[in-house]
Design a protein around this motif. Structure first.
Motif, PDB file in Angstrom:
ATOM      1  N   HIS A  66       2.698   0.827  -4.306  1.00 49.55           N
ATOM      2  CA  HIS A  66       1.747   1.843  -4.755  1.00 49.55           C
ATOM      3  C   HIS A  66       2.493   3.028  -5.383  1.00 49.55           C
ATOM      4  O   HIS A  66       2.191   3.453  -6.502  1.00 49.55           O
ATOM      5  CB  HIS A  66       0.910   2.295  -3.554  1.00 49.55           C
ATOM      6  N   SER A  81       0.811  -1.221   0.000  1.00 47.38           N
ATOM      7  CA  SER A  81       0.000   0.000   0.000  1.00 47.38           C
ATOM      8  C   SER A  81       0.844   1.270   0.000  1.00 47.38           C
ATOM      9  O   SER A  81       0.326   2.342  -0.247  1.00 47.38           O
ATOM     10  CB  SER A  81      -0.959   0.010   1.199  1.00 47.38           C
ATOM     11  N   ASP A 134      -3.074   1.287  -6.435  1.00 48.56           N
ATOM     12  CA  ASP A 134      -3.501   0.343  -5.399  1.00 48.56           C
ATOM     13  C   ASP A 134      -3.452  -1.090  -5.926  1.00 48.56           C
ATOM     14  O   ASP A 134      -2.903  -1.989  -5.284  1.00 48.56           O
ATOM     15  CB  ASP A 134      -4.925   0.671  -4.922  1.00 48.56           C
ATOM     16  N   TYR A 155      -2.444  -5.323   4.025  1.00 48.09           N
ATOM     17  CA  TYR A 155      -2.798  -4.247   3.084  1.00 48.09           C
ATOM     18  C   TYR A 155      -4.039  -3.503   3.583  1.00 48.09           C
ATOM     19  O   TYR A 155      -4.076  -2.267   3.625  1.00 48.09           O
ATOM     20  CB  TYR A 155      -3.052  -4.816   1.679  1.00 48.09           C
TER      21      TYR A 155
END
Length: 660
Positions: free
Chosen positions: A497, A493, A562, A598
């Motif tokens: 990301h 994350s 994401d 996550y």
């Protein structure tokens, strides 16, 4: 390394689960439900979640630092003296109440003393360095098409509501906000001593002028196209765009004496601003500039102005029920004024070398997994893959904290008033940014402080910036967090990301050197866009608060990141000892713990008012959909939790979005 079941450490992932919810129906609520029930949103907040819990830990540490600094006999001009004086006068509410709006007197008098509209640009030039959102938005940033040079950008600005949609949307929620805004502006004028009739008339003037500006402002999704928001112009061309305005003189008044070219983001906005400077009466400008000045500084002034500002921006717009404690508000202002001075003290105490080493390694592992994904994707041609891999390996990771710190020696902080300190800090920041023009780009600089719970990808520097606080897990020492949790929470994350932002719908338009330049083949771009359209369509389909929709186009980049972060982080995690051993912790497999790690990153709930505002102003989807949205596209998630047709998150193979 210890795992979560060794010793007496609580297992945060297991404790947060709500097993009354099926993971295949709502993974976000399954992963976080119990935690959310046990952590209601405090009255002073518009949302509550893991980021706020980390922030609370940071606040406690910085508060202690500030108290010590205020009590120390610190050397004049030292960072400690500045932190201590900012804190001491900031907490002195009695002094703030006694001073009222007098810290702004010189600025208010300057606005009131104008005799003709011709003087307006000069006053705006004076307000801009004070951080006032006065009509125009000059900002110094790397030239998108030549990242080795700093350039002056002129972007749309000047609104008191969050963005253009608030001035035109016709739903009852937004119409009510407009009514409340008019009332709020009038109340603020009354607090400055205007009678009721004058205050009401001036609020109407502000609303009319801002509505005209909003009409020429671009929508949230339109601001995501880097080519469409890049218009390089000489000063002569800028003068032509806005007939009657002498930009050389105006920029000179703002301290920008050497600028010969600018990059205009939204030319139609500047055309309108130029016309208004010729056609709007002086009284409109006096009302507007008074409002924008007081709006900016209200939180630093007396109780009445603080409360009025909070009522609109905190309660009406965000749904918060009561104002946050003064010490937290002061710490936020101190963070804006002296962030890196606080950061130096913060990392020394709270981000140890072992933690830095762990996350440096984590970044390397996630980059290596991403490289494998680029090599394997079927929609990108071999020549583009070579360039993509080169760009990936040139991404600079900045982990934890900067190697060199900002020098605040030219910034004066004293105990005269909170407003005066904030004013000087904003002027210091303005000069700091201006000073970059004409100099080599400093690629070592950070745009966030180490104590910030956030991270970013900067396309012009081709870098990911990962502050120390982004890795913090409330109530858990880093050494006690198992790899599954850490790879999901930080690897997917945050790190994965941010890496994929270099290759999303916007970041992919910048090359390895940070220049806006098309390095994909046409066919690659077309195939990529088809996949992006899939994710846009998926997120457009999510409805919240009865009738509001996620804006799939505006949120596309974040949704791509994401989804990419999850699949890349998982492959990095598969190389760890924990994954290979496959042992369960509290009945959860390593892969299940990875996905729950996550979801831990988006452990958050939000008031309806704040959620409605987010849907209009934020390029990030709401927390629940940052979990459920991408998970519905990840085959390994279906496998880990046995997701079956008929469950709410189930999407047939053919509709699942695959990008990385």
């Amino acid at each position: 390394m210890k795992t979560a079941d060794s010793g007496n450490q609580p297992d945060l992932l297991h404790a947060a689960l709500d097993t009354t919810v099926a993971p295949g129906d709502d993974f976000f609520s399954y992963a976080n439900g119990t935690w959310l029930k046990q952590h209601p949103i405090p009255a002073s907040e518009s949302n509550w979640g893991i980021g706020k819990e980390v922030q609370n830990e940071v606040y406690a540490r910085l508060r202690q630092t500030s108290i010590e600094a205020a009590g120390a006999n610190a050397t004049g001009g030292s960072n400690q003296q500045k932190i201590g004086d900012f804190w001491a006068v900031g907490l002195d509410s009695v002094k703030a109440d006694k001073l009222g709006a007098t810290p702004l007197k010189a600025e208010l008098d300057r606005i009131a003393a104008m005799k003709t509209v011709a003087e307006v640009p000069g006053v705006i030039a004076h307000e801009i360095p004070l951080g006032v959102n006065a009509l125009i938005g000059p900002v110094v940033y790397q030239d998108a098409k030549n990242s080795d040079q700093m350039a002056l950008y002129l972007n749309q600005a000047g609104l008191g509501l969050p963005n253009r949609d608030y001035y035109f949307n016709t739903d009852s929620r937004t119409k009510n906000i407009r009514r409340e805004y008019l009332r709020h502006v009038a109340n603020t004028f009354k607090l400055l001593g205007q009678d009721s009739t004058t205050a009401k008339a001036n609020a109407g003037r502000v609303m009319a002028l801002e509505t005209t500006l909003a009409k020429s402002s671009r929508k949230l999704e339109a601001l995501r196209d880097p080519y469409a928001n890049y218009h390089k112009m000489s000063i002569a061309q800028l003068n032509k765009l806005t007939p009657g305005l002498d930009w050389k003189t105006w920029l000179g008044q703002m301290g920008l004496t050497t600028v010969d070219t600018v990059i205009v983001g939204q030319p139609e906005f500047y055309q309108t601003a130029g016309q208004l400077l010729k056609t709007a009466p002086l009284a409109d400008w006096q009302a507007y500039l008074t409002w924008q000045l007081v709006r900016e500084y209200a939180p630093t002034l007396s109780r009445g102005l603080v409360d009025e500002n909070f009522h609109f921006y905190g309660t009406v717009l965000r749904g918060a029920k009561s104002i946050r404690p003064r010490w937290k508000r002061v710490l936020d202002m101190q963070e804006n004024a002296l962030g890196e001075a606080l950061g130096q003290l913060f990392v020394k105490e709270y981000f140890k070398p072992e933690a830095k080493a762990r996350y440096d390694t984590l970044v390397k592992n996630v980059v290596s997994a991403f490289a494998e994904h680029i090599q394997q994707v079927d929609w990108m041609s071999a020549p583009t893959k070579i360039v993509a891999l080169d760009k990936l390996h040139r991404i600079t990771p900045k982990v934890g904290y900067p190697n060199k710190w900002k020098d605040y020696s030219a910034l004066t902080i004293d105990r005269s008033s909170l407003a005066a300190n904030v004013m000087r800090a904003k002027q210091w920041q303005y000069r700091y940014e201006l000073n970059k023009l004409g100099k080599p780009v400093d690629r070592t600089e950070w745009g966030m402080t180490p104590q910030t719970y956030n991270a970013y990808y900067n396309p012009s520097n081709n870098e990911i910036v990962l502050p120390a606080a982004a890795f913090a897990i409330p109530g858990l020492l880093d050494a006690d967090a198992d790899d599954a949790l850490v790879y999901g929470y930080a690897g997917a994350s945050t790190i994965g990301h941010e890496l994929t932002h270099g290759f999303d719908d916007e970041g992919s338009q910048f090359d390895a050197h940070g220049n806006l330049h098309e390095w994909w083949s046409k066919a690659d771009r077309q195939r990529f866009n088809q996949r992006v359209n899939g994710i846009v369509k998926q997120f457009n389909g999510y409805t919240l608060l009865d009738s509001l929709h996620i804006n799939g186009k505006a949120t596309a980049g974040e949704n791509i990141a994401d989804l990419g972060g999850i699949v890349i982080g998982l492959d990095a995690f598969k190389k760890t000892k924990q994954y290979k051993e496959g042992k369960k912790i509290n009945g959860l497999t390593p892969t299940q713990r990875y996905f729950l790690g996550y979801a831990l990153g988006w452990q958050n709930h939000t008031r309806d008012e704040s959620l409605a505002a987010q849907l209009l102003t934020d390029v990030h989807s709401p927390a629940q959909y940052r979990v459920n949205g991408p998970m519905a596209d990840v085959p390994a998630f279906y496998e880990a939790f046995g997701i079956k047709p008929g469950q709410k998150l189930y999407r047939p193979d053919s509709t699942r979005v695959v990008i990385w």
